[in-house]
Motif scaffolding. Structure first.
Motif: not given
Length: 198
Positions: A44-46, A92-95, A125-129
């Motif tokens: 879970m990522l917040v 939760a995609p950005d688009y 903060s989301s490079v690897y993800t």
């Protein structure tokens, strides 16, 4: 207020003691304003919502695709959660682009296998993800097209992933921001990536 805080902590302690999975904890959470909650590869990522520039890039993609969406009767949104069948990850995609009758998992999530395309805008903060984990997650979820907008790469770029085989994207085409890039079927649209220049 103190009683409410104690109750929340007790609920969290109870959930973690029971050995719940990240997905089960995700399902038990109430909506959390101004935070994005996702389950990616069983974790879970917040994270906070993105910067204005982050949102503007997703909006610019939407504006470029709007005539196509209208013509085909597709819907699009930012920040919707998907459900990947099998592991039940909930990115939760950005688009996201989907038909209006896209199947759902429960009330709030679209089934990943029913959407047409997703896009992510990479942030520090989301490079690897975004570059690694979500690529695997969207392929496993049978999302036909994954667009990765990477304004923080050494050479800012857009990568289009498509053609899934053995739960992985077989085709990855990258262009520097400023060059056109083709979004393959079922989109079939040449995207002018200069719209992502900030």
């Amino acid at each position: 207020m103190m009683e409410e805080k104690h109750q929340t902590e007790s609920t969290y302690a109870k959930l973690t003691r029971t050995g719940m999975t990240a997905r089960e904890l995700f399902d038990a959470l109430p909506p959390i304003p101004d935070l994005r909650v996702e389950v990616i590869e069983g974790k879970m990522l917040v994270s906070p919502m993105g910067s204005p520039e982050h949102g503007w890039m997703a909006t610019r993609l939407h504006n470029a695709l709007l005539p196509l969406l209208t013509q085909r009767g597709w819907e699009a949104a930012m920040g919707l959660n998907l459900c990947v069948e099998g592991p039940r990850d909930s990115p939760a995609p950005d688009y996201v682009v989907a038909p209006s009758d896209c199947p759902r998992w429960g009330k709030w999530e679209l089934l990943a296998s029913g959407v047409v395309m997703v896009a992510e805008v990479v942030s520090p903060s989301s490079v690897y993800t975004d570059r690694v984990e979500k690529r695997r997650t969207y392929a496993l979820g049978r999302v036909p097209i994954y667009v990765l907008i990477d304004p923080i790469a050494d050479e800012p770029s857009v990568t289009v992933f498509s053609e899934i085989k053995d739960d992985a994207y077989e085709v990855a085409i990258t262009e520097q921001i400023g060059a056109p890039i083709m979004l393959p079927a079922p989109i079939d649209f040449e995207l002018d990536t200069s719209i992502f220049k900030m």
